[in-house]
Design a protein around this motif. Sequence first.
Motif, PDB file in Angstrom:
ATOM      1  N   SER A 110     -13.690  -3.345  -3.136  1.00 37.04           N
ATOM      2  CA  SER A 110     -13.014  -4.512  -2.594  1.00 37.04           C
ATOM      3  C   SER A 110     -12.920  -5.619  -3.646  1.00 37.04           C
ATOM      4  O   SER A 110     -11.905  -6.301  -3.757  1.00 37.04           O
ATOM      5  N   PHE A 111     -13.996  -5.797  -4.428  1.00 36.54           N
ATOM      6  CA  PHE A 111     -13.972  -6.831  -5.453  1.00 36.54           C
ATOM      7  C   PHE A 111     -12.945  -6.518  -6.536  1.00 36.54           C
ATOM      8  O   PHE A 111     -12.177  -7.381  -6.956  1.00 36.54           O
ATOM      9  N   LEU A 112     -12.930  -5.250  -6.970  1.00 34.42           N
ATOM     10  CA  LEU A 112     -11.970  -4.856  -7.999  1.00 34.42           C
ATOM     11  C   LEU A 112     -10.544  -4.979  -7.494  1.00 34.42           C
ATOM     12  O   LEU A 112      -9.653  -5.412  -8.228  1.00 34.42           O
ATOM     13  N   GLN A 113     -10.333  -4.598  -6.222  1.00 28.08           N
ATOM     14  CA  GLN A 113      -8.987  -4.702  -5.672  1.00 28.08           C
ATOM     15  C   GLN A 113      -8.537  -6.152  -5.580  1.00 28.08           C
ATOM     16  O   GLN A 113      -7.344  -6.446  -5.674  1.00 28.08           O
ATOM     17  N   SER A 114      -9.492  -7.058  -5.399  1.00 26.81           N
ATOM     18  CA  SER A 114      -9.116  -8.471  -5.312  1.00 26.81           C
ATOM     19  C   SER A 114      -8.618  -9.007  -6.651  1.00 26.81           C
ATOM     20  O   SER A 114      -7.944 -10.030  -6.701  1.00 26.81           O
ATOM     21  N   LEU A 115      -8.981  -8.324  -7.739  1.00 30.94           N
ATOM     22  CA  LEU A 115      -8.544  -8.747  -9.068  1.00 30.94           C
ATOM     23  C   LEU A 115      -7.183  -8.190  -9.445  1.00 30.94           C
ATOM     24  O   LEU A 115      -6.564  -8.666 -10.393  1.00 30.94           O
ATOM     25  N   ALA A 119       0.790  -3.099  -4.604  1.00 34.68           N
ATOM     26  CA  ALA A 119       1.847  -3.014  -3.610  1.00 34.68           C
ATOM     27  C   ALA A 119       1.360  -2.175  -2.430  1.00 34.68           C
ATOM     28  O   ALA A 119       0.471  -1.334  -2.555  1.00 34.68           O
ATOM     29  N   GLU A 120       1.922  -2.444  -1.251  1.00 32.54           N
ATOM     30  CA  GLU A 120       1.567  -1.658  -0.075  1.00 32.54           C
ATOM     31  C   GLU A 120       2.001  -0.212  -0.281  1.00 32.54           C
ATOM     32  O   GLU A 120       3.119   0.044  -0.724  1.00 32.54           O
ATOM     33  N   PRO A 121       1.124   0.740   0.002  1.00 33.27           N
ATOM     34  CA  PRO A 121       1.576   2.132  -0.054  1.00 33.27           C
ATOM     35  C   PRO A 121       2.638   2.371   1.009  1.00 33.27           C
ATOM     36  O   PRO A 121       2.576   1.836   2.118  1.00 33.27           O
ATOM     37  N   GLN A 173      -6.353  -3.039   5.101  1.00 35.00           N
ATOM     38  CA  GLN A 173      -5.303  -2.559   4.219  1.00 35.00           C
ATOM     39  C   GLN A 173      -3.947  -2.502   4.920  1.00 35.00           C
ATOM     40  O   GLN A 173      -3.825  -2.007   6.034  1.00 35.00           O
ATOM     41  N   LYS A 174      -2.942  -2.977   4.224  1.00 36.44           N
ATOM     42  CA  LYS A 174      -1.575  -2.913   4.730  1.00 36.44           C
ATOM     43  C   LYS A 174      -0.874  -1.689   4.147  1.00 36.44           C
ATOM     44  O   LYS A 174      -1.137  -1.279   3.018  1.00 36.44           O
ATOM     45  N   PHE A 175       0.024  -1.131   4.934  1.00 34.22           N
ATOM     46  CA  PHE A 175       0.835  -0.012   4.474  1.00 34.22           C
ATOM     47  C   PHE A 175       2.177  -0.073   5.182  1.00 34.22           C
ATOM     48  O   PHE A 175       2.332  -0.738   6.212  1.00 34.22           O
ATOM     49  N   ASN A 176       3.153   0.613   4.611  1.00 36.76           N
ATOM     50  CA  ASN A 176       4.514   0.566   5.134  1.00 36.76           C
ATOM     51  C   ASN A 176       4.971   1.961   5.525  1.00 36.76           C
ATOM     52  O   ASN A 176       4.712   2.934   4.815  1.00 36.76           O
ATOM     53  N   ILE A 177       5.636   2.060   6.679  1.00 36.03           N
ATOM     54  CA  ILE A 177       6.188   3.333   7.142  1.00 36.03           C
ATOM     55  C   ILE A 177       7.700   3.228   7.258  1.00 36.03           C
ATOM     56  O   ILE A 177       8.221   2.330   7.930  1.00 36.03           O
ATOM     57  N   LEU A 178       8.384   4.119   6.571  1.00 40.60           N
ATOM     58  CA  LEU A 178       9.837   4.248   6.688  1.00 40.60           C
ATOM     59  C   LEU A 178      10.111   5.394   7.653  1.00 40.60           C
ATOM     60  O   LEU A 178       9.827   6.551   7.351  1.00 40.60           O
ATOM     61  N   VAL A 231       8.305   6.730  -2.052  1.00 38.05           N
ATOM     62  CA  VAL A 231       7.150   6.708  -1.151  1.00 38.05           C
ATOM     63  C   VAL A 231       5.922   7.313  -1.817  1.00 38.05           C
ATOM     64  O   VAL A 231       6.017   8.079  -2.785  1.00 38.05           O
ATOM     65  N   ASN A 232       4.759   6.957  -1.272  1.00 38.22           N
ATOM     66  CA  ASN A 232       3.476   7.455  -1.787  1.00 38.22           C
ATOM     67  C   ASN A 232       2.950   8.659  -1.025  1.00 38.22           C
ATOM     68  O   ASN A 232       1.916   9.232  -1.399  1.00 38.22           O
ATOM     69  N   GLY A 233       3.640   9.030   0.046  1.00 38.55           N
ATOM     70  CA  GLY A 233       3.207  10.174   0.847  1.00 38.55           C
ATOM     71  C   GLY A 233       4.134  10.353   2.026  1.00 38.55           C
ATOM     72  O   GLY A 233       5.108   9.599   2.210  1.00 38.55           O
ATOM     73  N   PHE A 234       3.820  11.361   2.852  1.00 36.03           N
ATOM     74  CA  PHE A 234       4.707  11.730   3.948  1.00 36.03           C
ATOM     75  C   PHE A 234       3.916  11.926   5.238  1.00 36.03           C
ATOM     76  O   PHE A 234       2.766  12.369   5.215  1.00 36.03           O
ATOM     77  N   ILE A 235       4.563  11.574   6.358  1.00 34.33           N
ATOM     78  CA  ILE A 235       4.015  11.831   7.691  1.00 34.33           C
ATOM     79  C   ILE A 235       5.022  12.686   8.439  1.00 34.33           C
ATOM     80  O   ILE A 235       6.153  12.239   8.693  1.00 34.33           O
TER      81      ILE A 235
END
Length: 332
Positions: A110-115, A119-121, A173-178, A231-235
């Motif tokens: 979490s600390f490293l991510q704050s630095l 982008a949202e996956p 964590q935020k993420f985006n779904i198309l 995209v970073n992956g599929f559903i």
Amino acid sequence: AALDGFQIDVQLNIMSFLSPQDLCHLGSTSCYWRAAVQDPLLWRYFLLRDLPFWTSVDWKSLPDVEVFSKAFSDVSDNTLYDYMAVYKKSCPQSRRSLKSSRPRYGAVTSFLQSLVTQAEPRFAMFGPGLEELDDSLVQKMMTCPEILLVAGLPQRQIHGIGSGVSFQFNNNQKFNILTLYSTTSVERRRARAEQAVAVNKMFYQENSIVGNQQAVHYSVIAQVKKVCEVVNGFIYVANAEAHKKHDRQEELARILAMIDPALGPPNRPLLVLSCVSHVGVKRIPCVYMAHQLQLNLLRQPWMVQDAVAATLAGLLNGIEWLLEEANCKNAQ
């Protein structure tokens, strides 16, 4: 000591009423029971009994189809499966316990991510389960903030295909779904009213000859191709209702078209939501779904997770796995 006096077949019968966890505890009491509880016939029974009720399976834990399709009498003594090892590897509870036993580096991460600004996956969601079920999975996702919080509505749309919505997982964590539909909403409603199958406009078919048989091959249209490239992956939302007819071979061909390595990194994760409308509907077990879709042919990480559209049961488990896999790929 009282059990030692029984014949082995009686002992096996008694042990079959124990849970696998209790059986392992029994095996820790002595050398004799350590050997006795590893009987392959006993663990094959547990495997066949329990696997229809497992709610998830992944690329690392899917048991080979021969393990539970071949009669035990057909297996020679020299090729006996280690059914106990297969059970432990495949059982969702065992996978979760192994995962929880690993060291956690949440605070450091979490600390490293704050630095670093990330982008949202983004994930492309598609499949017949989005359109064929009586309850809408997407509508439920949009209207249940207590389960999945909508963090942002789409700022742009992909004409005729779908739109992207941002969600927030576990208030973190935020993420985006198309969401990619097979055709327009008007055509989907018309097909549903006429009890017909809407023409899927996301793909176009290319037939080829393999040996003496004609093989079905799909490619995605230009708009969908643009989505697949970013995209970073599929559903994939599969219709898991047992009373419906399914053409899994065609479904696999369309999945392969979406995850085509020519459209992006070949190791992007695939989450298959094995979905039914509501709890009372008889479902196809997720292990069977994985074999029907021939997911063992895929080269990237995948997971099949049981889900219910009306309650979103199972959805968060699948999303958690997908985010972990996507974050792992980004770290690499």
